[in-house]
Design an enzyme around this catalytic site. Structure first.
Site, PDB file in Angstrom:
ATOM      1  N   GLU A 118       0.828  -1.217   0.000  1.00 40.36           N
ATOM      2  CA  GLU A 118       0.000   0.000   0.000  1.00 40.36           C
ATOM      3  C   GLU A 118       0.860   1.265   0.000  1.00 40.36           C
ATOM      4  O   GLU A 118       0.654   2.175   0.787  1.00 40.36           O
ATOM      5  CB  GLU A 118      -0.949  -0.014   1.209  1.00 40.36           C
ATOM      6  CG  GLU A 118      -1.903  -1.196   1.179  1.00 40.36           C
ATOM      7  CD  GLU A 118      -2.935  -1.192   2.298  1.00 40.36           C
ATOM      8  OE1 GLU A 118      -2.642  -0.663   3.378  1.00 40.36           O
ATOM      9  OE2 GLU A 118      -4.041  -1.720   2.061  1.00 40.36           O
TER      10      GLU A 118
ATOM     11  N   ASP B 247      -8.206  -9.174   4.722  1.00 38.26           N
ATOM     12  CA  ASP B 247      -7.985  -7.987   5.547  1.00 38.26           C
ATOM     13  C   ASP B 247      -9.052  -7.837   6.633  1.00 38.26           C
ATOM     14  O   ASP B 247      -9.942  -6.988   6.497  1.00 38.26           O
ATOM     15  CB  ASP B 247      -7.971  -6.747   4.650  1.00 38.26           C
ATOM     16  CG  ASP B 247      -7.445  -5.518   5.383  1.00 38.26           C
ATOM     17  OD1 ASP B 247      -6.899  -5.682   6.485  1.00 38.26           O
ATOM     18  OD2 ASP B 247      -7.584  -4.407   4.842  1.00 38.26           O
TER      19      ASP B 247
ATOM     20  N   GLU C 284     -12.727  -1.970  12.070  1.00 42.09           N
ATOM     21  CA  GLU C 284     -12.694  -1.308  10.765  1.00 42.09           C
ATOM     22  C   GLU C 284     -13.758  -1.834   9.808  1.00 42.09           C
ATOM     23  O   GLU C 284     -14.390  -1.067   9.097  1.00 42.09           O
ATOM     24  CB  GLU C 284     -11.296  -1.499  10.158  1.00 42.09           C
ATOM     25  CG  GLU C 284     -11.192  -1.050   8.715  1.00 42.09           C
ATOM     26  CD  GLU C 284      -9.809  -1.302   8.107  1.00 42.09           C
ATOM     27  OE1 GLU C 284      -8.915  -1.799   8.811  1.00 42.09           O
ATOM     28  OE2 GLU C 284      -9.643  -0.988   6.917  1.00 42.09           O
TER      29      GLU C 284
HETATM   30  C1  BDP Z   1      -6.121  -2.152   6.170  1.00 44.51           C
HETATM   31  C2  BDP Z   1      -6.471  -0.747   6.505  1.00 44.51           C
HETATM   32  C3  BDP Z   1      -5.349   0.226   6.306  1.00 44.51           C
HETATM   33  C4  BDP Z   1      -4.081  -0.331   6.937  1.00 44.51           C
HETATM   34  C5  BDP Z   1      -3.786  -1.681   6.356  1.00 44.51           C
HETATM   35  C6  BDP Z   1      -2.604  -2.376   6.995  1.00 44.51           C
HETATM   36  O1  BDP Z   1      -7.563  -0.379   5.699  1.00 44.51           O
HETATM   37  O2  BDP Z   1      -5.752   1.441   6.873  1.00 44.51           O
HETATM   38  O3  BDP Z   1      -3.013   0.530   6.746  1.00 44.51           O
HETATM   39  O4  BDP Z   1      -4.868  -2.545   6.558  1.00 44.51           O
HETATM   40  O5  BDP Z   1      -2.842  -3.303   7.754  1.00 44.51           O
HETATM   41  O6  BDP Z   1      -6.980  -2.947   6.935  1.00 44.51           O
HETATM   42  O7  BDP Z   1      -1.462  -2.029   6.734  1.00 44.51           O
END
Ligand code: BDP
Length: 711
Positions: free
Chosen positions: A300, A374, A402
């Protein structure tokens, strides 16, 4: 005035704002207090170290609150009913008892009724001060949950070494995926101002055995590694130390470039290695018991070793080398999906990490999310568990909700955590559960660990609702011992947080235990996943395909069209199923064997597909959405019926949140059904109410103001 007085006298009227968490220590009923007073007539506990002093203060505070007055401190046992706490090396009295503490390790404890100097006493002992502190919390818990006074013989040790909270807290106090206000850490006023709340945070963690805090967001700001910030980190670490909690930091892999002014962050470059070594030395000069680094690399948008043509192992090992002389660890995250566009996202971590098994340094743990996607309401376990026998794998769970309706939805995560821990990887025959893999006993690894993404924030109740506190609590208890039952943990929590009244405990525990399945039902039943609003992850948006990356969009995951729905992850599709151990993979790939709960995760099937129950898939989906909504209605009615058992402040807040949850469950059900119907044109099964609004209404809803979004 009269009304106020009447209200204050009505039994449970003392208003509570949730700040005390499960450590309320409110007076026990008179008979129970009298019985325990006989067992707590004297307190013998040292204060030579900060942890001993913490143990002493907690026992005085807890017993004082629960029994009305704290027991008098004494140096000797001079009467029946003494409490003696200490280690054989810190207390001559404990040493004289010749207790067998060999199997207690460095954090275990025993709590035992025995005679000391000819008097009946309760002994709380361990090999270390922190073991004794854990024992003291255990003893207090017995009183809190209403266990009748009597003979005690308890021994306990944690099953995992690192039991860590990950705070996704930015340095400006924004909390990524946080729904309980701002960050607890006031970076601006640190290190000078040590908010008493930092101590209460540490107390709460210690009471459930959590022994580490990663203070900052995995999407890390290099500023955290400047000397100015390290002084702030040192101040927090100084508060936490007495309570057995080590501080850790998330670090950006390219810090040598962004902070150090180097031209590269190549992990094999001597200057880069030197930079990290110097940084580690600087940290340990300030914080001798610093825990180590957590790293999100190549994911990401975060940089990683691959930017320099190196592997995850090269990167992790370079940081591990800098920390090793000081005893620190690297927790390297396996949450990556950046490198193979086009490949099924849930396959990517396995593809990338499995070949690296055995290539990591001894002080590296690979931190793996419980599922391969996730933190969804339900996912199968991550196939990396069991697939990397030469690497210590640490599990990452999400305590903050989340994808589960944020702070206002009541979803007790004990069953979700348990489901992940108890899943059988079948990687080494039947019974090789995920819990056994991470405990490391099977593969003989040290270290071992588990992390939970924290749900704490600056709100008075810490977690955005009283019921969210249960998820923090359950995480700690399961991190200590994954074999405990989610129900037993909920039972303890309800008693400590609200009341021992059996007319209250039973219905509330039932409500909590049903809540996770309810959420799965009204959000993403039968193996669906990631159907939340893109970006914010708030509310339903199964139609959404607006984000630039396909695999950030709900449509990528549901693959729904006029004929059917679900993600084919068998050999005819992405074949993600092949990442599981063969006997399990065979079952998951087979429509006759795959559990209904994972049907649409692994299979694309027609809407008319016949379920085991005889219903069509479409009927089953509608049934599940409706069942989830009904369950929330039941929870709400059950809570309403418990009015008067707890203080009005907490009663009303939970009631208001359940009303929000009911509205949102209805919205999830209706929006999902409306969208699927727009594709399959099927009528609703008889007896089911149609969505309240047309699809375009649901599609038009936007929430730019939803809290916790990533930036
Ligand atoms: C996701 C989230 C994001 C996090 C990412 C992570 O949406 O905000 O940065 O995981 O775990 O669940 O790095």
């Amino acid at each position: 005035m009269l009304a106020l007085a009447a209200c204050l006298c009505a039994g449970h009227a003392r208003a509570e704002d949730g700040y005390e968490l499960w450590l309320r220590y409110h007076p026990l009923p008179a008979a129970a207090a009298a019985a325990y007073r006989n067992q707590a007539g004297q307190l013998i506990v040292g204060k030579a170290t900060s942890t001993q002093a913490a143990t002493r203060s907690e026992l005085l505070r807890g017993l004082g609150g629960l029994l009305g007055t704290p027991p008098p401190l004494s140096a000797e046992v001079t009467r029946d009913g003494a409490i003696v706490a200490g280690t054989p090396s810190s207390s001559a009295l404990i040493a004289s008892l010749h207790l067998d503490t060999r199997d207690l390790g460095s954090e275990g404890y025993l709590v035992r009724s025995m005679r000391v100097n000819g008097h009946a006493a309760t002994v709380i002992a361990g090999n270390t001060d922190i073991g004794v502190l854990y024992g003291a919390f255990r003893f207090l818990r017995l009183l809190q949950i209403g266990r009748p006074a009597g003979t005690l013989d308890l021994r306990d040790t944690p099953r995992m070494q690192l039991r860590v909270l990950d705070h996704w807290d930015d340095l400006d106090r924004h909390v990524e995926r946080g729904y309980a206000g701002q960050s607890l850490w006031n970076w601006w006023t640190l290190p000078d101002d040590l908010d008493p709340r930092y101590t209460d945070y540490a107390r709460a963690n210690a009471s459930i055995g959590i022994n580490g805090s990663v203070l900052n967001n995995v999407n890390a700001d290099p500023l955290i590694l400047t000397h100015r910030y390290l002084l702030k980190v040192a101040a927090l670490a100084g508060v936490f130390r007495a309570w057995g909690i080590r501080a850790y930091l998330s670090v950006p892999f390219d810090a040598p470039v962004r902070l150090g002014g180097l031209k590269t962050a190549d992990p094999l470059d001597p200057a880069v290695r030197g930079w990290w070594r110097d940084k580690a030395d600087e940290i340990y000069r300030l914080i001798p018991d610093f825990g180590g680094f957590l790293v999100k690399a190549h994911s990401e948008g975060q940089s990683g070793p691959q930017d320099y043509g190196r592997t995850h192992a090269d990167g992790a090992n370079m940081l591990a080398a800098a920390l090793a002389p000081h005893g620190g660890v690297v927790m390297w995250r396996a949450f990556v999906y950046a490198n193979r566009p086009g490949e099924d996202r849930v396959k990517q971590a396995w593809d990338e990490f499995k070949p690296l098994d055995g290539k990591f340094a001894a002080n590296v743990l690979l931190q793996v999310k419980n599922g391969p996607l996730d933190f969804q309401p339900r996912e199968p376990f991550n196939p990396l568990f069991g697939a990397m026998p030469k690497t210590p794998l640490m599990m990452e769970l999400q305590i903050t909700k989340e994808y589960l309706g944020f702070a206002t939805n009541l979803v007790y995560l004990g069953p979700l955590f348990k489901e992940a821990l108890a899943a059988d990887t079948m990687a080494h025959g039947k019974g090789s559960t995920v819990a056994r893999v991470i405990e490391g006993r099977r593969d003989g690894h040290a270290p071992s660990g588990i992390a939970g993404v924290a749900n704490t924030g600056s709100e008075r109740d810490w977690c955005g609702s009283d019921f969210n506190q249960a998820n923090w609590y359950a995480f700690g208890r399961l991190a200590w011992d994954p074999q405990q039952s989610a129900r037993a943990i909920a039972d303890d929590w309800v008693r400590m947080t609200f009341s021992n009244d059996p007319g209250f405990v039973g219905p509330v525990v039932d409500m909590m235990m049903a809540s996770r399945e309810a959420a799965v039902d009204y959000m993403t039943p039968l193996g669906l996943a990631h159907q939340m609003g893109a970006g914010s992850h708030y509310g339903p948006a199964p139609w959404d395909h607006s984000l630039p990356r396909a695999d950030w969009n709900p449509t990528y995951y549901n693959r729904a069209d006029a004929r059917g729905i679900g993600f084919d992850r068998t050999a005819t599709g992405s074949d993600a199923v092949a990442q599981y151990a063969p006997p399990l993979a065979r079952c998951l790939a087979d429509l006759a064997c795959v559990p209904d709960a994972y049907l649409l995760w692994f299979h694309h099937v027609p809407w008319t597909y016949r379920m085991r129950s005889g219903a069509t898939l479409w009927q089953a989906l509608v049934e599940h959405y409706t069942r989830g909504l009904d369950a929330v209605q039941t929870m709400r009615a059950s809570w309403r019926g418990l009015q008067g058992h707890v203080d009005a402040e907490r009663q009303l807040k939970a009631a208001a949140f359940l009303a929000i949850q009911q509205r949102e469950a209805q919205w999830w059900r209706d929006a999902s059904i409306a969208y699927w119907q727009s594709l399959n044109s099927l009528p609703l099964p008889p007896g089911y109410a149609p969505p309240a609004h047309p699809l375009r209404y649901y599609e038009s809803l936007t929430f730019p103001d939803a809290p916790g979004q990533s930036r």
